[in-house]
Design an enzyme around this catalytic site. Structure first.
Site, PDB file in Angstrom:
ATOM      1  N   SER A 195       0.993  -1.125   0.068  1.00 22.36           N
ATOM      2  CA  SER A 195      -0.138   0.010   0.315  1.00 22.36           C
ATOM      3  C   SER A 195       1.417   1.536  -0.098  1.00 22.36           C
ATOM      4  CB  SER A 195      -0.949   0.020   1.532  1.00 22.36           C
ATOM      5  OG  SER A 195      -1.474   1.570   1.331  1.00 22.36           O
ATOM      6  N   TYR A 238      -1.993   5.696  -4.484  1.00 18.43           N
ATOM      7  CA  TYR A 238      -2.795   5.797  -4.115  1.00 18.43           C
ATOM      8  C   TYR A 238      -2.091   7.455  -4.678  1.00 18.43           C
ATOM      9  CZ  TYR A 238      -5.576   4.224  -0.517  1.00 18.43           C
ATOM     10  OH  TYR A 238      -6.819   3.224   0.114  1.00 18.43           O
ATOM     11  N   THR A 242      -5.887   2.866  -7.231  1.00 18.50           N
ATOM     12  CA  THR A 242      -7.030   3.339  -6.390  1.00 18.50           C
ATOM     13  C   THR A 242      -8.151   3.922  -6.824  1.00 18.50           C
ATOM     14  OG1 THR A 242      -5.928   1.286  -4.325  1.00 18.50           O
ATOM     15  CG2 THR A 242      -7.979   2.576  -4.455  1.00 18.50           C
ATOM     16  N   LYS A 256      -7.771  -0.856  -8.857  1.00 16.43           N
ATOM     17  CA  LYS A 256      -8.150  -1.321  -8.419  1.00 16.43           C
ATOM     18  C   LYS A 256     -10.298  -0.461  -7.104  1.00 16.43           C
ATOM     19  CE  LYS A 256      -7.629  -3.158  -3.201  1.00 16.43           C
ATOM     20  NZ  LYS A 256      -8.820  -2.637  -2.598  1.00 16.43           N
ATOM     21  N   HIS A 307     -13.296  -2.256  -1.297  1.00 15.43           N
ATOM     22  CA  HIS A 307     -13.003  -2.019  -0.251  1.00 15.43           C
ATOM     23  C   HIS A 307     -12.889  -2.789   0.816  1.00 15.43           C
ATOM     24  CE1 HIS A 307      -9.649   1.008  -0.071  1.00 15.43           C
ATOM     25  NE2 HIS A 307      -9.263   1.334   0.943  1.00 15.43           N
ATOM     26  N   GLY A 361     -12.536  -9.317  -0.731  1.00 15.52           N
ATOM     27  CA  GLY A 361     -13.064  -9.398  -0.444  1.00 15.52           C
ATOM     28  C   GLY A 361     -13.652 -10.068   0.256  1.00 15.52           C
ATOM     29  N   ARG A 415     -12.384 -15.839   3.964  1.00 14.14           N
ATOM     30  CA  ARG A 415     -11.890 -16.509   4.480  1.00 14.14           C
ATOM     31  C   ARG A 415     -11.734 -18.165   4.839  1.00 14.14           C
ATOM     32  NH1 ARG A 415     -11.905 -12.315   4.844  1.00 14.14           N
ATOM     33  NH2 ARG A 415     -12.640 -10.672   6.290  1.00 14.14           N
TER      34      ARG A 415
END
Length: 385
Positions: A107, A130, A156, A248, A272, A304, A307
């Site tokens: 990031s 960003y 993004t 993204k 997000h 997103g 799991r």
């Protein structure tokens, strides 16, 4: 950590180790967290249709993305909260990616300079951008990213303003100084986390290392920033960046044609993690629409709510070329540092491998739409889209 047999087990360990407000920062979403919950619950509607009588004695989880073979389609997403989970932050995540031979997308909002992360874990590093405030700043940053060896770039597009993250607003953890009485009380309740935070984040600056960091500075820097991106901005980045370029935050298919025409190579279907606009659909529900609209012109990734390795298999059946996970590895980072991140990747891969065997899929390429049912049908493109 070795006793953990699911991502949920790792999550429980992280929850015990972290102060409640810190855990809520990792766990929480925007508004009423409708989209946050939908990301996970949407997988329950998609059912498998196994194809037996197939030789799955051996399985191959590897896949090719942007001309490079990856050991699996499970990739590590960019996250801005790793520094409060563990002081090693991006260094630990990048190290885990190198050990498990997968991609880590760092990031822009990071505790360590991008060059330091690249030196610590050379390998398949991608970068999430960003957009800086000026064109000159953008050019300078992209030059640093390229020189450091990052192989792909993702812009993004879903963060023109900071999402309404009400758990953070209620806890006020990120708006207080580390020495506020309530912050100190939370730290005393979780001494292992507090010692790691003080040692790693509030100590003297090391040569070539990260700057002195406080929660307050991070909160303010994010909330006062605007990361609005226009088509003109995207054209500018495309003109500067030589490698694969992605966007993204896409949640609709009718922009895929224009993105491909603009020279974009891939998209990440993402809301997000439910942390920006609440009330948007689950990403796995949008995935078929985007895959259909991309029509092979764009590589399609998704993040997103993943799991389980079975969730990953469902997304691959629906046409995703890869799946990014974020919160699962943050749980691992909080629970056990770099080893915890490695453990999470191992768990997801093991579950994906077992799911493929039970489905009758010997390779990732064998995971196709006929093996699932219950996914939402692609929407028709908007008129003029």
């Amino acid at each position: 950590m070795r006793s953990a047999v699911t991502v949920e087990d790792v999550r429980r360990i992280a929850r015990r180790r972290l102060p409640r407000p810190v855990f809520d920062t990792l766990e929480g979403g925007a508004g009423d967290e409708v989209s946050l919950r939908a990301n996970e619950s949407a997988f329950a509607r998609i059912e498998f249709r196994p194809r037996p009588l197939t030789d799955v004695t051996t399985r191959d989880l590897s896949t090719v993305v942007f001309g490079e073979r990856l050991s699996s389609p499970i990739l590590l997403a960019p996250t801005g909260a790793s520094r409060i989970a563990h002081s090693a932050a991006e260094l630990a995540v990048a190290g885990a990616a190198a050990r498990t031979d997968t991609v880590y997308m760092q990031s822009t909002v990071a505790a360590f300079p991008l060059e330091q992360v690249a030196r610590a874990a050379p390998g398949r590093l991608w970068f999430q951008l960003y957009l800086p405030r000026t064109r000159d700043e953008t050019a300078a940053l992209l030059g640093r990213i390229e020189m450091a060896g990052y192989r792909a770039l993702s812009v993004t597009i879903d963060t023109p303003v900071f999402g309404n993250r009400e758990r953070d607003a209620r806890s006020r953890l990120l708006s207080r100084t580390p020495w506020h009485p309530q912050t100190l009380a939370h730290g005393l309740a979780r001494p292992a986390w507090a010692m790691d935070f003080v040692r790693g984040n509030l100590g003297p600056r090391r040569p070539g290392g990260r700057s002195r960091f406080t929660l307050t500075q991070t909160r303010q820097s994010i909330m006062t920033s605007s990361f609005s991106v226009t088509w003109e901005d995207l054209d500018h980045v495309r003109g500067l960046w030589k490698g694969p370029l992605m966007v993204k935050g896409l949640l609709r298919g009718d922009e895929c044609g224009r993105l491909a025409d603009a020279g974009v190579d891939g998209v990440i279907v993402s809301n997000h993690g439910g942390r920006q606009l609440d009330g948007v659909p689950a990403t796995v529900d949008v995935l078929p629409e985007v895959v259909a609209a991309a029509a092979g012109r764009l590589v399609v990734f998704v993040d997103g709510g993943f799991r389980r390795g079975a969730d990953v298999a469902k997304a691959l059946c629906l046409g995703a070329s890869g799946v990014f996970v974020g919160r699962p590895y943050l749980y691992g980072l909080a629970a056990g540092g770099e080893d915890g991140v490695v453990r999470v990747v191992e768990l997801l891969r093991s579950e994906l491998d077992r799911t493929m065997a039970l489905l009758g899929a010997a390779t990732v390429a064998d995971l196709e739409a006929g093996l699932v049912t219950g996914a939402r049908a692609p929407r028709a493109p908007a008129q003029g889209g």
